[in-house]
Design a protein around this motif. Structure first.
Motif, PDB file in Angstrom:
ATOM      1  N   LEU A 178      42.087  27.700  41.151  1.00 24.07           N
ATOM      2  CA  LEU A 178      41.070  27.423  40.139  1.00 24.07           C
ATOM      3  C   LEU A 178      41.446  28.255  38.919  1.00 24.07           C
ATOM      4  O   LEU A 178      42.015  29.344  39.057  1.00 24.07           O
ATOM      5  CB  LEU A 178      39.681  27.834  40.614  1.00 24.07           C
ATOM      6  N   ILE A 186      34.291  31.889  34.849  1.00 22.01           N
ATOM      7  CA  ILE A 186      33.875  30.615  35.438  1.00 22.01           C
ATOM      8  C   ILE A 186      35.131  29.779  35.674  1.00 22.01           C
ATOM      9  O   ILE A 186      35.874  29.475  34.740  1.00 22.01           O
ATOM     10  CB  ILE A 186      32.883  29.868  34.538  1.00 22.01           C
ATOM     11  N   TYR A 187      35.369  29.413  36.934  1.00 23.72           N
ATOM     12  CA  TYR A 187      36.627  28.799  37.360  1.00 23.72           C
ATOM     13  C   TYR A 187      36.393  27.352  37.801  1.00 23.72           C
ATOM     14  O   TYR A 187      35.330  27.008  38.310  1.00 23.72           O
ATOM     15  CB  TYR A 187      37.221  29.582  38.528  1.00 23.72           C
ATOM     16  N   ASP A 188      37.437  26.543  37.628  1.00 23.38           N
ATOM     17  CA  ASP A 188      37.340  25.117  37.953  1.00 23.38           C
ATOM     18  C   ASP A 188      38.695  24.638  38.453  1.00 23.38           C
ATOM     19  O   ASP A 188      39.744  25.118  38.004  1.00 23.38           O
ATOM     20  CB  ASP A 188      36.940  24.329  36.704  1.00 23.38           C
ATOM     21  N   GLU A 240      36.376  18.515  43.515  1.00 20.31           N
ATOM     22  CA  GLU A 240      36.298  19.475  42.411  1.00 20.31           C
ATOM     23  C   GLU A 240      35.564  20.701  42.939  1.00 20.31           C
ATOM     24  O   GLU A 240      34.473  20.588  43.505  1.00 20.31           O
ATOM     25  CB  GLU A 240      35.541  18.915  41.213  1.00 20.31           C
ATOM     26  N   SER A 242      34.251  24.775  41.941  1.00 22.27           N
ATOM     27  CA  SER A 242      34.003  25.730  40.868  1.00 22.27           C
ATOM     28  C   SER A 242      33.586  27.064  41.470  1.00 22.27           C
ATOM     29  O   SER A 242      33.135  27.128  42.620  1.00 22.27           O
ATOM     30  CB  SER A 242      32.912  25.228  39.910  1.00 22.27           C
ATOM     31  N   ASN A 244      31.601  30.660  39.855  1.00 21.62           N
ATOM     32  CA  ASN A 244      31.054  31.446  38.753  1.00 21.62           C
ATOM     33  C   ASN A 244      30.940  32.887  39.241  1.00 21.62           C
ATOM     34  O   ASN A 244      30.022  33.226  39.989  1.00 21.62           O
ATOM     35  CB  ASN A 244      29.692  30.890  38.338  1.00 21.62           C
ATOM     36  N   TRP A 250      29.066  29.083  43.764  1.00 24.19           N
ATOM     37  CA  TRP A 250      30.149  28.109  43.790  1.00 24.19           C
ATOM     38  C   TRP A 250      29.576  26.719  44.031  1.00 24.19           C
ATOM     39  O   TRP A 250      28.435  26.566  44.486  1.00 24.19           O
ATOM     40  CB  TRP A 250      31.184  28.459  44.864  1.00 24.19           C
ATOM     41  N   SER A 320      31.012  17.772  33.054  1.00 25.62           N
ATOM     42  CA  SER A 320      31.404  18.405  34.302  1.00 25.62           C
ATOM     43  C   SER A 320      30.218  19.168  34.866  1.00 25.62           C
ATOM     44  O   SER A 320      29.476  19.796  34.107  1.00 25.62           O
ATOM     45  CB  SER A 320      32.571  19.368  34.084  1.00 25.62           C
ATOM     46  N   ALA A 322      30.402  21.827  36.573  1.00 27.11           N
ATOM     47  CA  ALA A 322      30.673  23.252  36.419  1.00 27.11           C
ATOM     48  C   ALA A 322      30.272  23.678  35.010  1.00 27.11           C
ATOM     49  O   ALA A 322      30.651  23.048  34.026  1.00 27.11           O
ATOM     50  CB  ALA A 322      32.154  23.542  36.646  1.00 27.11           C
ATOM     51  N   ILE A 324      31.270  25.731  33.113  1.00 24.47           N
ATOM     52  CA  ILE A 324      32.360  26.097  32.208  1.00 24.47           C
ATOM     53  C   ILE A 324      32.471  25.084  31.070  1.00 24.47           C
ATOM     54  O   ILE A 324      32.863  25.404  29.963  1.00 24.47           O
ATOM     55  CB  ILE A 324      33.689  26.174  32.989  1.00 24.47           C
TER      56      ILE A 324
END
Length: 361
Positions: A178, A186-188, A240, A242, A244, A250, A320, A322, A324
């Motif tokens: 991610l 914040i990851y995706d 997908e 994510s 945070n 998540w 999205s 997420a 982010i």
């Protein structure tokens, strides 16, 4: 007497015919660029030092149409070998510059991404051809200009989380990732989990188990306790994910992918489905596409997760789950340069570089 009557009739007929207006033949007035586009430089050597600086500006004259209305300009880039022949410019990268906008500037990083995506080799100078399309009620095409570009090797510097799990042997060094593209914790990213396993995995902040590991904290929370149970999705699929790390939460969303728009066979009402290739880690479809329309990539036949193009022509989220990204109305639709049959590829396996390709068959 008969001769007199016939003469009067003939004169009346000729007078009637002569009074009729001749039909007017209506034709579209030709429109064209008055000159080729201009480049601010004939060559550009790209390094990490000029990633944030403007290195190339392309400009062009306005095209005058008979109707006084806005003209939309699109900049195309391709390698010169692909700009000739029956499929000329079919594989070009296109960026909608905007209405009545007569220039486009590239920063070093953006030109580097464009050059490498079109096949130029980092460290070796190669040529890119640029042209502009003008459109109001019909297209006008500029002559092309060629610029020598020497790209450099991009090294991903985004913060990453690794996703080791049962699906890949619990190996952090070879795990998908991610990315935090906005450097905001914040990851995706996306992973494919095949059937037959336990569907468990964890996040790690390094390619090993010796640093921070993120497991299940319950109710969508992440736990940094190394003994915590793994995170889990319900079944096999393409997800997908994510994370945070500001809130230690998540999310997961199982996805399939399609294209939708008036450039596609189904228009804006019916999705054209993509098929996942696990070996290549990409989604693909072959379809007849229209240059007069546009499209987006979207997940699950809905507008919760979808991709368009950012101002630099790079694939980016419109929506999205997420946080982010959220919803980004500035993202534009995607177009094909000419109508025809295309193989379209969506590549989401690298979260630092979501991308797509259009190949005219």
């Amino acid at each position: 007497m008969k001769k007199i009557i016939y003469s009067i009739f003939l004169l009346g007929f000729l007078f009637t015919v002569s009074c009729k207006k001749e039909a007017t033949l209506t034709t579209l007035q030709p429109v064209s660029f008055s000159s080729a586009i201009k480049a601010s430089a004939t060559s550009a050597t790209l390094t990490s030092k000029n990633d944030s600086s403007a290195v190339l500006t392309l400009s062009w004259p306005a095209v005058v149409y008979p109707v006084k209305a806005s003209v939309t300009y699109t900049l195309q880039a391709d390698i010169p070998a692909d700009t000739v022949g029956n499929n000329a410019w079919a594989n070009a990268t296109s960026v909608v510059v905007g209405n009545d906008v007569l220039s486009k500037s590239y920063k070093g990083a953006d030109l580097n991404t464009l050059a490498t995506s079109l096949g130029l080799t980092p460290g070796t100078a190669g040529n890119l051809a640029f042209r502009v399309l003008a459109y109001q009620d019909r297209y006008a095409y500029s002559k092309a200009v060629t610029v020598s570009v020497n790209p450099h090797q991009l090294i991903a510097t985004y913060p990453l989380l690794y996703i080791p799990g049962d699906y890949q042997g619990w190996s952090p060094p070879s795990a998908p990732t991610l990315a935090a593209l906005k450097f905001n914790n914040i990851y995706d990213g996306y992973i494919n989990i095949p059937a037959g396993g336990t569907y468990y995995f964890k996040y790690t902040n390094a390619k090993d188990w010796n640093h921070i590991n993120y497991g299940d904290g319950g109710n969508g929370m992440l736990s940094t306790d190394g003994a915590a149970a793994g995170l889990k999705v319900p079944d096999a699929g393409y997800y997908e994910l994510s994370a945070n790390l500001n809130t230690n939460t998540w999310t997961y969303t199982k996805t399939t992918w399609s294209i939708l728009g008036d450039a596609t066979p189904g228009g804006w009402s019916t999705d054209t489905q993509l098929t996942y290739d696990a070996a290549k880690q990409v989604w693909t479809v072959t379809a007849n596409m229209l240059s007069t329309g546009s499209f987006k990539f979207r997940a699950n036949n809905a507008w919760n997760i979808d991709f368009g193009l950012d101002a630099n022509g790079k694939l980016a989220y419109s929506d999205s789950p997420a946080s982010i990204y959220g919803s980004n109305p500035a993202i534009t639709n995607i177009t094909v340069p000419v109508s025809g049959n295309y193989t379209i590829t969506l590549d989401l396996h690298d979260p630092s570089n979501y991308n797509y390709t259009l190949h005219k068959n």
